[in-house]
Design a protein around this motif. Structure first.
Motif, PDB file in Angstrom:
ATOM      1  N   ILE A 254      44.241  50.612  63.653  1.00  0.00           N
ATOM      2  CA  ILE A 254      42.797  51.397  63.222  1.00  0.00           C
ATOM      3  C   ILE A 254      43.876  51.792  61.603  1.00  0.00           C
ATOM      4  N   PHE A 255      44.709  52.345  61.826  1.00  0.00           N
ATOM      5  CA  PHE A 255      45.469  53.153  60.515  1.00  0.00           C
ATOM      6  C   PHE A 255      45.080  51.975  59.286  1.00  0.00           C
ATOM      7  N   ALA A 256      46.088  51.114  59.627  1.00  0.00           N
ATOM      8  CA  ALA A 256      46.142  49.544  58.531  1.00  0.00           C
ATOM      9  C   ALA A 256      44.964  49.038  58.216  1.00  0.00           C
ATOM     10  N   TRP A 257      43.814  48.867  58.422  1.00  0.00           N
ATOM     11  CA  TRP A 257      42.807  48.743  58.682  1.00  0.00           C
ATOM     12  C   TRP A 257      42.351  49.228  58.027  1.00  0.00           C
ATOM     13  N   ASP A 258      42.180  50.423  58.034  1.00  0.00           N
ATOM     14  CA  ASP A 258      41.449  51.363  57.397  1.00  0.00           C
ATOM     15  C   ASP A 258      41.706  51.904  55.946  1.00  0.00           C
ATOM     16  N   LYS A 259      43.542  51.564  56.268  1.00  0.00           N
ATOM     17  CA  LYS A 259      44.030  51.694  54.537  1.00  0.00           C
ATOM     18  C   LYS A 259      43.365  49.884  53.454  1.00  0.00           C
ATOM     19  N   THR A 281      39.482  37.861  38.731  1.00  0.00           N
ATOM     20  CA  THR A 281      39.120  38.266  39.692  1.00  0.00           C
ATOM     21  C   THR A 281      40.248  37.889  40.265  1.00  0.00           C
ATOM     22  N   SER A 282      40.876  36.873  40.021  1.00  0.00           N
ATOM     23  CA  SER A 282      42.637  36.297  40.887  1.00  0.00           C
ATOM     24  C   SER A 282      43.474  36.562  40.201  1.00  0.00           C
ATOM     25  N   ASP A 283      43.128  37.694  38.975  1.00  0.00           N
ATOM     26  CA  ASP A 283      44.534  38.343  39.334  1.00  0.00           C
ATOM     27  C   ASP A 283      44.649  39.279  39.827  1.00  0.00           C
ATOM     28  N   VAL A 284      43.004  39.849  40.261  1.00  0.00           N
ATOM     29  CA  VAL A 284      43.179  41.330  40.675  1.00  0.00           C
ATOM     30  C   VAL A 284      44.024  41.022  42.175  1.00  0.00           C
ATOM     31  N   LEU A 285      43.470  39.881  42.703  1.00  0.00           N
ATOM     32  CA  LEU A 285      43.513  38.701  44.515  1.00  0.00           C
ATOM     33  C   LEU A 285      44.987  39.291  44.409  1.00  0.00           C
ATOM     34  N   LEU A 286      45.765  38.701  43.911  1.00  0.00           N
ATOM     35  CA  LEU A 286      47.134  38.108  43.797  1.00  0.00           C
ATOM     36  C   LEU A 286      47.919  39.915  43.557  1.00  0.00           C
ATOM     37  N   PRO A 354      48.935  39.094  58.176  1.00  0.00           N
ATOM     38  CA  PRO A 354      47.479  39.895  58.675  1.00  0.00           C
ATOM     39  C   PRO A 354      47.452  40.710  57.774  1.00  0.00           C
ATOM     40  N   TYR A 355      48.703  41.840  57.100  1.00  0.00           N
ATOM     41  CA  TYR A 355      48.428  42.546  56.921  1.00  0.00           C
ATOM     42  C   TYR A 355      48.302  42.162  55.586  1.00  0.00           C
ATOM     43  N   ALA A 356      49.164  40.981  55.237  1.00  0.00           N
ATOM     44  CA  ALA A 356      49.101  40.458  53.773  1.00  0.00           C
ATOM     45  C   ALA A 356      47.873  39.834  53.468  1.00  0.00           C
ATOM     46  N   ILE A 357      47.179  39.497  54.249  1.00  0.00           N
ATOM     47  CA  ILE A 357      45.682  38.979  54.195  1.00  0.00           C
ATOM     48  C   ILE A 357      44.295  40.225  54.027  1.00  0.00           C
ATOM     49  N   ILE A 358      44.357  40.485  54.784  1.00  0.00           N
ATOM     50  CA  ILE A 358      43.294  41.426  55.218  1.00  0.00           C
ATOM     51  C   ILE A 358      43.468  42.322  53.604  1.00  0.00           C
ATOM     52  N   THR A 359      44.250  43.192  53.421  1.00  0.00           N
ATOM     53  CA  THR A 359      44.356  43.730  51.667  1.00  0.00           C
ATOM     54  C   THR A 359      43.428  42.999  50.904  1.00  0.00           C
ATOM     55  N   ILE A 360      43.578  41.353  50.849  1.00  0.00           N
ATOM     56  CA  ILE A 360      42.853  40.814  49.464  1.00  0.00           C
ATOM     57  C   ILE A 360      41.362  41.027  49.642  1.00  0.00           C
ATOM     58  N   ILE A 361      40.937  40.732  51.182  1.00  0.00           N
ATOM     59  CA  ILE A 361      39.757  41.466  50.860  1.00  0.00           C
ATOM     60  C   ILE A 361      38.668  42.270  50.384  1.00  0.00           C
ATOM     61  N   PRO A 362      39.059  43.677  50.558  1.00  0.00           N
ATOM     62  CA  PRO A 362      38.256  44.510  50.225  1.00  0.00           C
ATOM     63  C   PRO A 362      38.789  44.472  48.581  1.00  0.00           C
ATOM     64  N   ALA A 363      39.308  44.008  48.543  1.00  0.00           N
ATOM     65  CA  ALA A 363      40.315  43.783  46.848  1.00  0.00           C
ATOM     66  C   ALA A 363      39.399  42.920  46.320  1.00  0.00           C
ATOM     67  N   TRP A 364      39.171  41.696  47.010  1.00  0.00           N
ATOM     68  CA  TRP A 364      38.266  40.505  46.112  1.00  0.00           C
ATOM     69  C   TRP A 364      36.214  40.718  45.752  1.00  0.00           C
ATOM     70  N   ARG A 365      36.117  41.963  47.197  1.00  0.00           N
ATOM     71  CA  ARG A 365      34.903  42.179  47.443  1.00  0.00           C
ATOM     72  C   ARG A 365      34.098  43.149  45.892  1.00  0.00           C
TER      73      ARG A 365
END
Lengths: 378, 100
Positions: A254-259, A281-286, A354-365
């Motif tokens: 929950i903590f990591a997801w929220d973060k 956008t790709s730079d931000v995602l990277l 999973p952590y490396a991947i989930i950080t990308i989703i909000p940044a992409w949005r």
């Protein structure tokens, strides 16, 4: 080289971006590292115990025969062994004499075994290092034991088994057969159980069947069963610890997801500014990918190294409390390092990826919105 | 020094340390059980016909797991319930579970 330099620039930027939110990221990494530490400690511990059991118990007898009376283990007459010897395939049958002794002063249970090759005499004993540590012999190096008839038996400690045998002999008191008889009042015609050697291992099950037909009040225990018992022993335990840990793991998720999924206002503005400065956008995602990787990979490496040191260098002191239970005499677990690369790989896959991947989703949005909207947090 | 250099060096060092601990340390002679100790252990196991590891000394059915019967945990008295902490930590022998 250009690609490498570009990635290094991203790492530089990510690290300075992370250091701007020091407290939050340090807390996240601490929790992350602790979780990996505990899970990897459990994995290392169970794996090492299992490996140790496999290596040690290959020397166990091919078959043990117990006699049961009303569902309880009872003494077995040695005459059973004489008849069993005649079964084809049985190489040897030997009566084992062993039992337990509770020492009130140490509040501890010990295993007393009789051996044939006690050369130091009937009034002596060879003991495990745990016995020497806990018995409190008051300096005269003698174990005073109360026999079945109330008489006190003084046994001089002739030998202390080395620490390396702790895993099998920490609580052992080895005496001669005569002394065992004096201590527990067991007649010479009886044994605790019978240890058997079998010529062809494939015949074990058939021989066991024949023995049960001959003596229906007996219970054979094959070496395979012993090995399987110990192969499975910590499966449930590690499962049990992981069940207890699941609460912590959920809190962490929950903590990591929220973060990871909810960007802070500061981060949103940062993305807006970067976009306005010309970042793709790709730079931000990277950049966000590197942020997730830095946190999760560092935590993983630190957690696994700490887990290894905890189990193999410090003998898992954090588990001691759970493992000790009521046992006063607690064997020291000096385990030989045994690592299951597959389990560590799984741990890596379930923590870092999973952590490396989930950080990308909000940044992409956020990265696909217009810079001014991102900066104004619309 | 650039932050990235520092980070990459530290991560690589940690990864090398981990590989060393996993693959090299167990093979080092000082961490391996010496031949003499191994022989002593083997002699002890064979001469005494040892069947179990000394993991929990508090109850007979956890001290000699492979020798315990189905009732060992409940035979203190007719209404006894299994009550030693280690009993809740170790599973009963595998062979019991299979037959059920």
């Amino acid at each position: 080289m250009k690609w490498l330099e570009r990635q290094r620039n991203f790492i530089d930027f990510t690290l300075s971006s992370l250091s701007r939110r020091k407290g939050k990221n340090a807390a996240l990494m601490l929790v992350y590292t602790l979780l990996v530490f505990v899970i990897s400690s459990v994995i290392f511990f169970t794996q090492a115990i299992r490996r140790e059991a496999e290596a040690l118990l290959t020397s166990a007898p091919d078959m043990i025969l117990q006699r049961t009376v009303a569902g309880r283990h009872d003494l077995i007459p040695l005459s059973y062994g004489e008849k069993i010897k005649t079964i084809r395939g049985v190489k040897s049958v030997q009566g084992r004499l062993w039992g337990y002794y509770y020492h009130p002063a140490a509040h501890s249970n010990y295993t007393v075994m009789a051996a044939d090759d006690v050369t130091s005499g009937d009034d002596t004993a060879a003991v495990g290092s745990g016995v020497a540590r806990t018995w409190q012999t008051a300096g005269d190096n003698t174990l005073y034991m109360k026999a079945f008839d109330g008489k006190v038996l003084g046994l001089r400690i002739a030998k202390v088994f080395s620490d390396t045998t702790d895993l099998v002999a920490a609580d052992l008191i080895v005496v001669s057969r005569a002394t065992f008889g004096r201590l527990f009042g067991i007649a010479g015609t009886l044994a605790t159980d019978l240890a058997m050697e079998i010529g062809n291992q494939k015949e074990s099950a058939t021989i066991a069947l024949k023995i049960v037909q001959l003596y229906p009040d007996t219970r054979p225990i094959l070496r395979e069963e012993i090995l399987r018992t110990y192969a499975a022993i910590f499966d449930w335990r590690s499962g049990y610890i992981i069940v207890l840990l699941s609460g912590t793991a959920l809190a962490f998720i929950i903590f990591a997801w929220d973060k990871a999924t909810g960007l802070s206002a500061e981060e949103k503005i940062e993305i807006g500014v970067l976009k306005a400065l010309g970042w793709d956008t790709s730079d931000v995602l990277l950049m966000k990918f590197w942020e997730g990787t830095v946190i999760s990979l560092t935590s993983f490496l630190l957690g696994v190294i700490a887990g290894y040191l905890h189990v193999f260098f410090a003998s898992a002191p954090l588990f001691a409390h759970a493992l000790k239970g009521w046992a006063i005499l607690y064997p020291a677990f000096k385990l030989t390092p045994a690592v299951n690369a597959f389990q560590i790989g799984t741990l890596f896959f379930f923590t870092v990826v999973p952590y490396a991947i989930i950080t990308i989703i909000p940044a992409w949005r956020m990265a696909i919105t217009e810079p001014d909207a991102a900066m104004r947090q619309i | 020094m650039r932050n990235s250099t520092l980070y990459i060096t530290a991560t690589a060092a940690a990864a090398v340390l981990l590989c060393f601990l996993f693959f090299v340390y167990p093979l080092l002679p000082r961490s391996a059980v010496t031949e003499q100790e191994r022989k002593e252990k083997e002699h002890l196991l064979q001469s005494l016909h040892i069947t179990d590891l000394c993991l929990f000394t508090e109850a007979s059915y956890t001290r000699h797991l492979s020798q315990a019967d189905r009732f060992a945990a409940f035979q203190d008295h007719p209404l006894a319930i299994e009550h030693f902490p280690s009993g809740s930590l170790v599973s009963p022998p595998d062979s019991f579970m299979e037959r059920q």
